[in-house]
Design an enzyme around this catalytic site. Structure first.
Site, PDB file in Angstrom:
ATOM      1  N   GLY A  66       0.591  -1.103  -0.066  1.00 28.90           N
ATOM      2  CA  GLY A  66       0.123   0.007  -0.151  1.00 28.90           C
ATOM      3  C   GLY A  66       0.868   1.319   0.154  1.00 28.90           C
ATOM      4  O   GLY A  66       1.997   1.120   0.001  1.00 28.90           O
ATOM      5  N   ASP A  67       0.291   2.413   0.087  1.00 28.79           N
ATOM      6  CA  ASP A  67       0.911   3.670   0.111  1.00 28.79           C
ATOM      7  C   ASP A  67       2.056   3.702   0.979  1.00 28.79           C
ATOM      8  O   ASP A  67       3.053   4.449   1.000  1.00 28.79           O
ATOM      9  CB  ASP A  67      -0.083   4.847   0.261  1.00 28.79           C
ATOM     10  CG  ASP A  67      -0.471   5.073  -1.328  1.00 28.79           C
ATOM     11  OD1 ASP A  67       0.142   5.078  -2.329  1.00 28.79           O
ATOM     12  OD2 ASP A  67      -1.756   5.751  -1.536  1.00 28.79           O
TER      13      ASP A  67
ATOM     14  N   THR B  89      -5.273  -0.324  -0.228  1.00 31.28           N
ATOM     15  CA  THR B  89      -6.966  -0.042  -0.359  1.00 31.28           C
ATOM     16  C   THR B  89      -6.958   1.412  -1.358  1.00 31.28           C
ATOM     17  O   THR B  89      -7.677   1.575  -1.975  1.00 31.28           O
ATOM     18  CB  THR B  89      -7.250   0.207   0.813  1.00 31.28           C
ATOM     19  OG1 THR B  89      -6.859  -0.646   1.929  1.00 31.28           O
ATOM     20  CG2 THR B  89      -8.756   0.408   0.893  1.00 31.28           C
TER      21      THR B  89
ATOM     22  N   GLU C 216      -0.173   7.794   8.137  1.00 32.22           N
ATOM     23  CA  GLU C 216       0.554   7.588   8.992  1.00 32.22           C
ATOM     24  C   GLU C 216       0.840   8.761  10.167  1.00 32.22           C
ATOM     25  O   GLU C 216       1.224   9.775   9.670  1.00 32.22           O
ATOM     26  CB  GLU C 216       1.898   6.739   8.643  1.00 32.22           C
ATOM     27  CG  GLU C 216       2.530   5.964   9.900  1.00 32.22           C
ATOM     28  CD  GLU C 216       4.206   5.771   9.478  1.00 32.22           C
ATOM     29  OE1 GLU C 216       4.741   5.410  10.401  1.00 32.22           O
ATOM     30  OE2 GLU C 216       4.261   5.663   8.174  1.00 32.22           O
TER      31      GLU C 216
END
Length: 315
Positions: free
Chosen positions: A74-75, A99, A280
């Protein structure tokens, strides 16, 4: 549109790191390994299962100084890898397995696994900007305010259950309990904006974030600028109109939104607030945001017009 300028990915030495905890990770591994062995005699594969293992595998992979570092995840995973290969001669290859996959979307890298693998073989290398908050790298967007609460509510269980609808669901829940804040934006040209009753301040490097929302109509990951917007709290009714504008980026034209572009900005808030970097929580205000010009080489499809290879790098 940019003039088309690019280079073929060099594939003398290839390192592959795939997060098998990601949604399609286990399926991606044999596909990408077969494709890479078709173009290089020196391929090292690191399958990892999330978390700490991932950071270790990326560090080992980057240490071998690969010409191409292929990362599947994912990112968050892609962002870790990007920070490590920034300002090196190696290129990053992206397999979007998350996602949201906003970085891939910005660069027009296909979400379909087979097409993404094909891009690694037949694509070309461009260089793109990297955002930094107090030195910590990010790809898409860094923000303070509502989005931090959204991230805290965006649990793996919610993503699993609702897929891409997890984002709007978490946003509505966060909005209901949000406390507005005041901030001072100090820009690199000496301008200062004093704002109060804010819901969010977002600083975009790329074009997309939050599962396909658009930073601003002209936003680009190759324009050497950060797009900053501060959204006032307002009433829920205002935010329903704001929500519609988020998809296209025309949010910047809304009268409750202050939009500026800058290369560097210091953000001071009335009380220390956490900063969300690509999903994050990784910094706290007071914080300095800046753009690393052409910091990262990355493989994109031959048809992608999102970036070019300009070769002039800045920190």
């Amino acid at each position: 549109m940019h003039q088309h300028s690019s280079a073929q990915p060099r594939t003398d030495r290839v390192a592959v790191v795939v997060n098998t905890a990601a949604r399609q990770g286990a399926r991606a591994l044999p596909l990408v390994e077969a494709a890479m062995r078709g173009v290089s005699d020196d391929v090292t594969v690191h399958p990892v299962h999330g978390g700490l293992e991932l950071l270790e595998a990326l560090a080992v992979a980057v240490e071998s100084e690969p010409d191409l570092l292929v990362v599947g995840g994912g990112d968050g995973t892609i962002g870790c890898a990007a920070a490590m290969v920034a300002h090196t001669s190696g290129a990053l290859g992206v397999l979007p397995l998350g996602t949201a996959n906003d970085f891939a979307r910005t660069l027009e890298i296909p979400g379909d696994l087979a097409a993404a693998v094909d891009t690694l073989v037949h694509g070309h290398v461009v260089d793109v900007d990297l955002g930094r908050v107090d030195g910590r790298a990010y790809l898409n967007v860094a923000s303070v305010g509502l989005s931090v609460a959204v991230t805290q509510r965006l649990t793996p269980a919610l993503k699993q259950r609702l897929g891409r609808f997890a984002y709007p669901a978490a946003t509505l829940a966060a909005y209901r309990s949000h406390r507005p804040f005041a901030a001072r934006l100090e820009l690199d040209d000496g301008t200062t904006l004093e704002l109060s009753d804010l819901m969010q301040v977002a600083v975009g490097n790329g074009r997309h974030y939050g599962g396909g929302l658009t930073v601003a109509p002209q936003a680009s990951i190759d324009d050497h600028l950060l797009d900053v917007y501060a959204v006032e709290q307002g009433r829920l009714r205002d935010h329903l109109s704001v929500a519609r504008l988020l998809r296209t980026g025309h949010l910047v034209e809304h009268d409750r939104v202050h939009h500026v572009t800058t290369r560097r900005m210091r953000l001071v808030t009335d009380e220390p607030l956490p900063v969300n970097l690509d999903g994050e929580i990784a910094a706290t205000t007071t914080a300095t945001f800046e753009v690393g010009r052409n910091a990262l080489h990355v493989v994109v499809p031959a048809s992608s017009r999102a970036a070019r290879l300009d070769g002039t790098r800045g920190h």
